[in-house]
Design a protein around this motif. Sequence first.
Motif, PDB file in Angstrom:
ATOM      1  N   LYS A   8     -86.867   5.247 -47.381  1.00 17.50           N
ATOM      2  CA  LYS A   8     -84.679   5.083 -48.185  1.00 17.50           C
ATOM      3  C   LYS A   8     -84.462   5.992 -48.193  1.00 17.50           C
ATOM      4  O   LYS A   8     -83.362   6.028 -48.711  1.00 17.50           O
ATOM      5  CB  LYS A   8     -85.421   3.792 -49.321  1.00 17.50           C
ATOM      6  CG  LYS A   8     -86.099   2.168 -48.627  1.00 17.50           C
ATOM      7  CD  LYS A   8     -85.565   1.388 -48.834  1.00 17.50           C
ATOM      8  CE  LYS A   8     -86.008   0.290 -48.726  1.00 17.50           C
ATOM      9  NZ  LYS A   8     -85.906  -1.370 -49.394  1.00 17.50           N
ATOM     10  N   SER A   9     -84.866   6.894 -49.128  1.00 15.17           N
ATOM     11  CA  SER A   9     -83.847   8.314 -49.254  1.00 15.17           C
ATOM     12  C   SER A   9     -84.743   9.357 -49.254  1.00 15.17           C
ATOM     13  O   SER A   9     -84.130  10.710 -49.827  1.00 15.17           O
ATOM     14  CB  SER A   9     -84.200   8.140 -50.944  1.00 15.17           C
ATOM     15  OG  SER A   9     -85.716   8.196 -51.691  1.00 15.17           O
ATOM     16  N   GLY A  10     -85.386   9.769 -48.395  1.00 11.65           N
ATOM     17  CA  GLY A  10     -86.019  11.411 -48.106  1.00 11.65           C
ATOM     18  C   GLY A  10     -84.002  11.834 -47.516  1.00 11.65           C
ATOM     19  O   GLY A  10     -83.431  11.022 -47.056  1.00 11.65           O
ATOM     20  N   GLN A  11     -84.527  13.136 -47.234  1.00  9.70           N
ATOM     21  CA  GLN A  11     -82.998  13.930 -46.647  1.00  9.70           C
ATOM     22  C   GLN A  11     -82.511  13.726 -45.376  1.00  9.70           C
ATOM     23  O   GLN A  11     -82.028  13.192 -45.001  1.00  9.70           O
ATOM     24  CB  GLN A  11     -83.841  15.496 -46.447  1.00  9.70           C
ATOM     25  CG  GLN A  11     -83.577  16.515 -47.525  1.00  9.70           C
ATOM     26  CD  GLN A  11     -83.892  17.669 -47.221  1.00  9.70           C
ATOM     27  OE1 GLN A  11     -82.823  18.306 -46.874  1.00  9.70           O
ATOM     28  NE2 GLN A  11     -85.301  18.174 -47.375  1.00  9.70           N
ATOM     29  N   VAL A  12     -83.936  13.338 -44.067  1.00 10.63           N
ATOM     30  CA  VAL A  12     -83.379  12.494 -43.228  1.00 10.63           C
ATOM     31  C   VAL A  12     -82.679  11.439 -42.940  1.00 10.63           C
ATOM     32  O   VAL A  12     -81.867  11.181 -41.890  1.00 10.63           O
ATOM     33  CB  VAL A  12     -84.673  13.331 -42.250  1.00 10.63           C
ATOM     34  CG1 VAL A  12     -84.758  12.333 -40.574  1.00 10.63           C
ATOM     35  CG2 VAL A  12     -85.380  14.354 -41.782  1.00 10.63           C
ATOM     36  N   PHE A 156     -78.613  16.796 -49.814  1.00 15.17           N
ATOM     37  CA  PHE A 156     -79.492  15.546 -50.611  1.00 15.17           C
ATOM     38  C   PHE A 156     -80.901  15.882 -50.320  1.00 15.17           C
ATOM     39  O   PHE A 156     -80.919  15.773 -50.329  1.00 15.17           O
ATOM     40  CB  PHE A 156     -78.945  13.995 -50.028  1.00 15.17           C
ATOM     41  CG  PHE A 156     -78.155  14.144 -48.500  1.00 15.17           C
ATOM     42  CD1 PHE A 156     -76.843  12.951 -49.177  1.00 15.17           C
ATOM     43  CD2 PHE A 156     -78.150  14.745 -47.531  1.00 15.17           C
ATOM     44  CE1 PHE A 156     -75.736  12.988 -48.332  1.00 15.17           C
ATOM     45  CE2 PHE A 156     -76.829  13.647 -46.404  1.00 15.17           C
ATOM     46  CZ  PHE A 156     -76.051  13.794 -47.232  1.00 15.17           C
ATOM     47  N   GLY A 157     -80.686  15.242 -51.914  1.00 19.47           N
ATOM     48  CA  GLY A 157     -82.742  15.593 -52.054  1.00 19.47           C
ATOM     49  C   GLY A 157     -82.895  16.701 -52.449  1.00 19.47           C
ATOM     50  O   GLY A 157     -81.983  17.786 -53.093  1.00 19.47           O
ATOM     51  N   ASN A 158     -83.739  17.357 -52.380  1.00 18.84           N
ATOM     52  CA  ASN A 158     -84.561  18.411 -52.740  1.00 18.84           C
ATOM     53  C   ASN A 158     -84.460  19.618 -51.839  1.00 18.84           C
ATOM     54  O   ASN A 158     -85.790  18.792 -51.205  1.00 18.84           O
ATOM     55  CB  ASN A 158     -85.620  17.838 -53.942  1.00 18.84           C
ATOM     56  CG  ASN A 158     -86.112  17.191 -55.065  1.00 18.84           C
ATOM     57  OD1 ASN A 158     -84.809  17.350 -55.637  1.00 18.84           O
ATOM     58  ND2 ASN A 158     -86.481  16.698 -55.396  1.00 18.84           N
ATOM     59  N   ASN A 159     -84.453  20.303 -52.064  1.00 15.67           N
ATOM     60  CA  ASN A 159     -84.127  21.300 -50.485  1.00 15.67           C
ATOM     61  C   ASN A 159     -83.949  23.016 -51.049  1.00 15.67           C
ATOM     62  O   ASN A 159     -83.168  22.848 -52.380  1.00 15.67           O
ATOM     63  CB  ASN A 159     -83.674  20.862 -49.735  1.00 15.67           C
ATOM     64  CG  ASN A 159     -82.142  20.367 -49.774  1.00 15.67           C
ATOM     65  OD1 ASN A 159     -80.845  21.260 -49.716  1.00 15.67           O
ATOM     66  ND2 ASN A 159     -80.874  19.601 -49.266  1.00 15.67           N
ATOM     67  N   ILE A 286     -72.309  20.001 -50.282  1.00 18.78           N
ATOM     68  CA  ILE A 286     -72.081  20.559 -51.566  1.00 18.78           C
ATOM     69  C   ILE A 286     -71.053  21.011 -53.329  1.00 18.78           C
ATOM     70  O   ILE A 286     -70.982  20.314 -54.210  1.00 18.78           O
ATOM     71  CB  ILE A 286     -73.650  21.254 -52.061  1.00 18.78           C
ATOM     72  CG1 ILE A 286     -74.534  20.579 -50.796  1.00 18.78           C
ATOM     73  CG2 ILE A 286     -74.335  21.641 -53.318  1.00 18.78           C
ATOM     74  CD1 ILE A 286     -75.670  21.510 -51.087  1.00 18.78           C
ATOM     75  N   ILE A 287     -70.176  21.978 -52.664  1.00 19.56           N
ATOM     76  CA  ILE A 287     -69.877  22.499 -54.088  1.00 19.56           C
ATOM     77  C   ILE A 287     -68.503  21.376 -53.889  1.00 19.56           C
ATOM     78  O   ILE A 287     -68.419  20.825 -55.348  1.00 19.56           O
ATOM     79  CB  ILE A 287     -69.037  23.050 -53.114  1.00 19.56           C
ATOM     80  CG1 ILE A 287     -70.561  25.060 -53.200  1.00 19.56           C
ATOM     81  CG2 ILE A 287     -67.750  24.001 -54.196  1.00 19.56           C
ATOM     82  CD1 ILE A 287     -69.906  25.628 -52.798  1.00 19.56           C
ATOM     83  N   ASP A 288     -68.466  20.180 -52.736  1.00 19.08           N
ATOM     84  CA  ASP A 288     -66.766  19.315 -53.575  1.00 19.08           C
ATOM     85  C   ASP A 288     -67.452  18.456 -54.128  1.00 19.08           C
ATOM     86  O   ASP A 288     -66.848  18.000 -54.903  1.00 19.08           O
ATOM     87  CB  ASP A 288     -66.456  19.115 -52.103  1.00 19.08           C
ATOM     88  CG  ASP A 288     -65.525  20.086 -51.374  1.00 19.08           C
ATOM     89  OD1 ASP A 288     -65.615  21.125 -51.733  1.00 19.08           O
ATOM     90  OD2 ASP A 288     -65.369  20.385 -49.640  1.00 19.08           O
TER      91      ASP A 288
END
Length: 304
Positions: A8-12, A156-159, A286-288
Amino acid sequence: MKILVTGKSGQVVTSLLEVAADMDDIELITVGRPDFDLADPPSVRQAILAAKPEIVVSAAAYTAVDRAEDERNLAYAINVMGAAAVAEAAAALRVPVIHLSTDYVFSGADPYPYLEDDEAEPKTVYGYTKLRSERAVASVNPRHIILRTSWVYSPFGNNFVRTMLRIATERDSIGVVSDQWGNPTSALDLAAAILLVATHTAKYSGIYHVAGMGETNWSGFARHIFDVSRAHGGPFADVEDILSSDYRTRARRPANSCLSTDKFERVFGWRPPDWQSSVDTVVRHIIDRDYPNYSSPGHDRHKA
């Protein structure tokens, strides 16, 4: 087309939801804990059978590469038994499964981009469980497409991209490994490829590689992130090349994670974007969103 995606919350998953939002003919259903738990196969079967999808995307997995070395049983339960349960439930509905896998199934010792039929020789628990997941999926559902990818990042998420930008708000200089090579892959591009594959599952099965076009090392990846971020008013830092031996991890990373996408391009007629342009898109996003009025805290160099 009703597509069920595990997680439900992963990057993909998040990227699939974003890409599919503009597609009127796609209905995405996401399933996750507590109702759906890969470590609990009965819950997997119940959730998938209840949803009655036309296609299942097996995206959720145990991905803590270092922790897997000490949590072998849990990693195996989730990545192998859980993936098998997903594929079995899809088979019970007589629908195809698209299963995501990784470059970690290879040793990383060869000097060229890996082909789909190159010998798989994982050197980590995570890689071993993902290889076994591929075989489990193929054995229980003949209507399978396995997509291997590498170095996935997204807004999104951790990467890696988000981590570099965060660290750059705290430091002027960052040491980044320069002797590991791969294909940075935007989860947004991967999501587009998955949705393309979903329309061709009646024709094709087997293993395919999907990854960003072009190769770089981690330090080159980081430099490009900071070049784009700086140009758009976001955080940046100097990058110092270091060796893998200077940055020891519990699990050994592949020296070569590069994947050839020639087969995917030939079969599906889709060429992944070059990795630099996809990084540009994600960094700007991400910056925006996260750094709209960024001002470096006291580092004069950042104001140059």
